[in-house]
Motif scaffolding. Structure first.
Motif, mmCIF file in Angstrom:
data_model
loop_
_atom_site.group_PDB
_atom_site.id
_atom_site.type_symbol
_atom_site.label_atom_id
_atom_site.label_comp_id
_atom_site.label_asym_id
_atom_site.label_seq_id
_atom_site.Cartn_x
_atom_site.Cartn_y
_atom_site.Cartn_z
ATOM 1 N N MET A 1 10.739 -16.521 1.311
ATOM 2 C CA MET A 1 9.673 -16.112 0.406
ATOM 3 C C MET A 1 9.993 -16.533 -1.018
ATOM 4 S SD MET A 1 8.952 -12.180 1.616
ATOM 5 C CE MET A 1 8.933 -11.707 3.330
ATOM 6 N N ASP A 2 8.976 -16.947 -1.744
ATOM 7 C CA ASP A 2 9.163 -17.266 -3.158
ATOM 8 C C ASP A 2 9.470 -16.015 -3.974
ATOM 9 O OD1 ASP A 2 8.661 -19.923 -2.686
ATOM 10 O OD2 ASP A 2 6.520 -19.769 -3.142
ATOM 11 N N MET A 3 9.198 -14.852 -3.379
ATOM 12 C CA MET A 3 9.364 -13.603 -4.110
ATOM 13 C C MET A 3 10.774 -13.428 -4.669
ATOM 14 S SD MET A 3 8.833 -9.735 -2.715
ATOM 15 C CE MET A 3 7.117 -9.983 -2.300
ATOM 16 N N ILE A 198 -0.656 -1.386 -7.521
ATOM 17 C CA ILE A 198 0.796 -1.304 -7.356
ATOM 18 C C ILE A 198 1.505 -2.051 -8.486
ATOM 19 C CG2 ILE A 198 2.761 -1.937 -5.899
ATOM 20 C CD1 ILE A 198 0.872 -1.600 -3.471
ATOM 21 N N GLN A 199 2.304 -1.305 -9.238
ATOM 22 C CA GLN A 199 3.061 -1.865 -10.347
ATOM 23 C C GLN A 199 4.572 -1.846 -10.110
ATOM 24 O OE1 GLN A 199 1.468 -3.199 -12.955
ATOM 25 N NE2 GLN A 199 -0.519 -2.623 -12.123
ATOM 26 N N PRO A 225 6.047 -7.396 6.852
ATOM 27 C CA PRO A 225 4.690 -7.897 6.574
ATOM 28 C C PRO A 225 4.179 -7.528 5.189
ATOM 29 C CG PRO A 225 4.632 -6.130 8.204
ATOM 30 C CD PRO A 225 6.066 -6.532 8.042
ATOM 31 N N LEU A 226 4.608 -6.387 4.684
ATOM 32 C CA LEU A 226 4.147 -6.003 3.348
ATOM 33 C C LEU A 226 4.904 -6.749 2.252
ATOM 34 C CD1 LEU A 226 3.353 -2.221 3.821
ATOM 35 C CD2 LEU A 226 1.801 -4.172 3.746
ATOM 36 N N PHE A 227 6.166 -7.075 2.485
ATOM 37 C CA PHE A 227 6.862 -7.973 1.555
ATOM 38 C C PHE A 227 6.122 -9.304 1.490
ATOM 39 C CE2 PHE A 227 11.541 -6.281 1.596
ATOM 40 C CZ PHE A 227 11.098 -5.076 1.099
ATOM 41 N N LYS A 233 0.472 -12.230 -2.943
ATOM 42 C CA LYS A 233 -0.259 -11.775 -4.130
ATOM 43 C C LYS A 233 0.441 -12.170 -5.427
ATOM 44 C CE LYS A 233 -3.535 -9.427 -1.965
ATOM 45 N NZ LYS A 233 -4.976 -9.739 -2.087
ATOM 46 N N GLY A 234 1.651 -12.734 -5.295
ATOM 47 C CA GLY A 234 2.379 -13.148 -6.486
ATOM 48 C C GLY A 234 3.074 -12.011 -7.209
#
Length: 285
Positions: A1-3, A198-199, A225-227, A233-234
């Protein structure tokens, strides 16, 4: 993931040790540059004196670690409890946030009387939260409401109700996977409702069967899946580790005296490290 290239890791380091210097040592070892401040040398953040806060700031600066959020207990009182006294605690927490150069304050929406319909207290909850938010706006801090067992905002629909009424630059949502599981909520359905608000994210997992807290990705919180959904969503905010895998100073008080089942009797550093590595591992899938 790019996250992994976007998000910043933080954590409730009082789960490592009640000793603040030990918390900082382990965070440095793991190369985590932030903490969510809740417990310092055995004292909750809301009871620290100004001198103790300044001392903590000096230690943080020496360690090269910043505060991602104040893990305050604001809103963790009964809806019938004295709000005026609680508001004074809130004022001190805001001053602590300023001293630590931190804008975000974690908070809650008040414990509901057992056996009663939370909607009976909706107007009182909103009135109290609005007063907190108005002060937050005046002081240029942001309140982040966490879903939690027993409070008004323990279910996703009631969290959405709060966001629809209060969400703005001074009021947002902290998403806690395990707390939703422990309230019988499907986290993917909760995410669908709350995603625009969500912040901040608490990384913690649990089992529907008995509420037991387990390593991230091994429970029913649908973390993977939520990650991925957050990645799509970036999302570029904080992932704050809250393992809850072992007893730590002040835990019973945090849970309103209720026992919470943990996966193992692991020591703080071991449990925190394992949870962190699990979270990073999920992001590599």
């Amino acid at each position: 993931m790019d996250m992994l290239n976007r998000i910043r890791f933080s954590g409730f380091s009082d789960e490592i040790s009640p000793i603040f210097s030990e918390q900082l040592r382990v965070l440095q070892k793991l190369e985590i540059g932030y903490l969510e401040m809740r417990g310092v040398d055995g004292k909750n953040v809301d009871s620290l004196t100004p001198e103790e806060v300044r001392s903590a700031r000096e230690k943080l600066q020496e360690a090269g670690i910043q505060v991602s959020a104040i893990g305050s207990p604001i809103g963790k009182i009964g809806i019938r409890d004295d709000f005026a006294a609680h508001f004074e605690v809130f004022r001190r927490v805001v001053e602590t946030a300023h001293t630590l150069s931190c804008r975000d304050i974690r908070m809650f929406s008040f414990y509901m009387p057992k056996g009663e319909d939370p909607l009976n207290y909706r107007s009182e909850v909103l009135e109290r939260l609005l007063r907190l938010k108005e002060y937050a706006k005046k002081e240029d801090v942001r309140l982040l409401h966490e879903n939690e067992k027993g409070i008004y905002g323990n279910t996703a629909p009631r969290c959405l109700d709060l966001m629809n009424e209060l969400y703005d630059e001074n009021f947002g949502c902290t998403f806690d996977f395990a707390n939703f599981v422990q309230c019988g909520q499907d986290t993917q359905a909760a995410f669908s409702l709350l995603e625009p608000f969500i912040q901040y994210v608490h990384v913690k997992d649990a089992l529907f069967e008995n509420g037991q807290v387990v390593l991230p990705g091994t429970g029913d919180g649908a973390l993977l899946p939520l990650f991925r959904a957050l990645d799509e969503k970036g999302y570029a905010g904080f992932f704050s580790m809250e393992p809850h895998l072992t007893d730590f100073a002040g835990f019973a008080a945090l849970e309103l005296g209720e026992a919470e089942k943990k996966a193992s009797p692991a020591q703080g550093e071991t449990a925190f490290t394992a949870a962190y590595l699990c979270a990073r591992g999920l992001m590599s899938l």
